[in-house]
Design an enzyme around this catalytic site. Structure first.
Site, PDB file in Angstrom:
ATOM      1  N   ASP A  50     -39.231   8.350 -14.722  1.00  0.00           N
ATOM      2  CA  ASP A  50     -39.162   7.546 -16.042  1.00  0.00           C
ATOM      3  C   ASP A  50     -40.145   6.344 -15.842  1.00  0.00           C
ATOM      4  OD1 ASP A  50     -36.975   8.964 -16.781  1.00  0.00           O
ATOM      5  OD2 ASP A  50     -35.453   7.573 -16.202  1.00  0.00           O
ATOM      6  N   LEU A 100     -31.990  -2.586 -14.119  1.00  0.00           N
ATOM      7  CA  LEU A 100     -32.197  -2.880 -15.782  1.00  0.00           C
ATOM      8  C   LEU A 100     -31.946  -1.546 -16.410  1.00  0.00           C
ATOM      9  CD1 LEU A 100     -33.642  -3.268 -18.472  1.00  0.00           C
ATOM     10  CD2 LEU A 100     -32.658  -5.003 -17.505  1.00  0.00           C
ATOM     11  N   GLU A 104     -25.173   4.751 -11.070  1.00  0.00           N
ATOM     12  CA  GLU A 104     -24.979   4.785 -12.747  1.00  0.00           C
ATOM     13  C   GLU A 104     -23.336   5.393 -12.803  1.00  0.00           C
ATOM     14  OE1 GLU A 104     -29.107   5.075 -15.219  1.00  0.00           O
ATOM     15  OE2 GLU A 104     -28.562   6.812 -14.318  1.00  0.00           O
TER      16      GLU A 104
HETATM   17  O1  F6P Z   1     -31.026   6.424 -17.782  1.00  0.00           O
HETATM   18  C1  F6P Z   1     -30.500   5.436 -18.179  1.00  0.00           C
HETATM   19  C2  F6P Z   1     -30.174   5.612 -19.818  1.00  0.00           C
HETATM   20  O2  F6P Z   1     -31.025   4.717 -20.577  1.00  0.00           O
HETATM   21  C3  F6P Z   1     -28.779   5.150 -19.981  1.00  0.00           C
HETATM   22  O3  F6P Z   1     -28.632   3.845 -20.301  1.00  0.00           O
HETATM   23  C4  F6P Z   1     -28.431   5.976 -21.585  1.00  0.00           C
HETATM   24  O4  F6P Z   1     -27.270   6.413 -21.459  1.00  0.00           O
HETATM   25  C5  F6P Z   1     -29.509   6.966 -21.385  1.00  0.00           C
HETATM   26  O5  F6P Z   1     -30.252   7.059 -20.329  1.00  0.00           O
HETATM   27  C6  F6P Z   1     -30.113   7.470 -22.711  1.00  0.00           C
HETATM   28  O6  F6P Z   1     -30.532   8.664 -22.690  1.00  0.00           O
HETATM   29  P1  F6P Z   1     -31.322   9.201 -23.898  1.00  0.00           P
HETATM   30  O7  F6P Z   1     -32.780   8.579 -23.851  1.00  0.00           O
HETATM   31  O8  F6P Z   1     -31.649  10.717 -23.434  1.00  0.00           O
HETATM   32  O9  F6P Z   1     -30.756   8.997 -25.122  1.00  0.00           O
END
Ligand code: F6P
Length: 329
Positions: free
Chosen positions: A61, A110, A271
């Protein structure tokens, strides 16, 4: 003092020294998260919080400026606490702080980075273990071995949802006193609910059981589930989890057929496991679709896991859809 703990906090941790170490570490995390909350509240006045740093985290990411800053703030706070090892989403490897100390802390400093610039709730997730003899074995273990887990939410209120295994409590940061005060002593998730949270844009990538369940929800009162369903998706795990703790529902981030998503998107250590811990302690259920999250043993630091959690009845129902896979296929 960042938190005014109720006298019952961590009362289930029988060893007095361990209870004091956990309290001290949570105080340090709360102090750090007050700083992060302050930065979030200033938003665009801080300039470029959501800007990509050009680097990527362990999972590929794009790292945002606030991800890195939050990680630095948490690291600095843990250096003042009785913490031997720190495992962060933002660091490839475990950081050894002081191997002689009794605790190991994992964190997503975060959570919900894609919402940084949108003035939508984001947060910090953490998990605390008793440290073992070496860094890796302090984290490569069962989620059920956590001694404390929870998350901070930076939203309309800054709050802390936390458990040490004797119920789930919510503390709210009082902006007047600058102290987290106990707001809900024993959170309870309603057992049934018709609200679900899933990123529905991945529909065509899901496995059959999840697709069948969501399609049945969409059929509403005239479908096999016999009820009208409602959908919510914040895109910040902490915010979706907090809503489910408040009024029930189910969250799903299943594995899917996209490259790299066979085990979903969310990471087990910092998480899924801490969220599962607070959810179970509030009377809910957390699985990877079928098996209990807290019974999964961590093999690699940044390992992903499909995550389904919330009110007991719908989470069980999703398990049933998986178990009757043969009929669905
Ligand atoms: O990895 C973290 C995250 O941002 C979570 O907080 C959230 O539930 C998920 O990813 C959102 O994923 P997407 O962008 O696929 O909706």
């Amino acid at each position: 003092m960042a938190i005014s703990f109720s006298s019952t906090f961590a009362k289930n941790i029988m060893d007095g020294e361990m209870r004091a170490a956990v309290s001290e570490t949570v105080q340090a995390l709360a102090e750090a998260c007050k700083q992060i909350s302050h930065i979030c509240a200033r938003g665009p006045l801080e300039h470029g919080l959501g800007a990509e740093t050009g680097a990527a985290n362990t999972d590929g990411d794009a790292q945002k400026a606030l991800d890195v800053r939050s990680d630095e703030i948490i690291t600095a706070a843990l250096e003042t606490a009785p913490v031997a090892y720190y495992a962060s989403e933002e660091q490839d490897d475990i950081v050894t702080l002081d191997a002689s100390k009794p605790l190991a802390v994992a964190s997503d400093p975060l959570d919900g980075s894609s919402n940084i610039d949108t003035n939508v709730s984001i947060g910090t997730i953490f998990s605390i273990f008793e440290a073992k003899d070496d860094a890796r074995s302090s984290f490569l273990r069962l989620g059920s071995e956590q001694i404390c887990g929870g998350f901070f939410v930076y939203g309309p209120q800054t709050s802390l949802v936390i458990t040490t295994g004797a119920g789930t409590q919510t503390y709210v940061l009082d902006p007047d006193s600058g102290v987290f005060s106990l707001a809900i002593a024993d959170m309870k998730i309603v057992p049934a609910s018709t609200e679900y949270a899933i990123n529905a844009s991945n529909h065509h990538h899901w496995d059959k059981p999840i697709r069948a369940y969501i399609e049945d929800c969409l059929l509403g009162a005239s479908g096999p589930l016999g009820e009208k369903y409602n959908m919510r998706w914040v895109g910040s795990l902490v915010a979706d989890a907090n809503r489910i703790l408040s009024r029930g529902g189910i969250f799903m981030y299943p594995g899917d057929s996209r490259d790299g998503y066979a085990h979903g998107r969310l990471r087990l250590l910092y998480e899924a496991a801490p969220v599962a811990f607070v959810i179970e302690q509030a009377g809910g259920k957390a699985t990877d679709g079928t098996g209990r999250i807290l019974d999964i043993s961590l093999d690699t630091l940044h390992q992903r896991v499909p995550l389904v959690f919330g009110s007991k009845t719908p989470v069980q129902m999703v398990g049933d859809y998986h178990n009757k896979k043969q009929d669905i296929l």
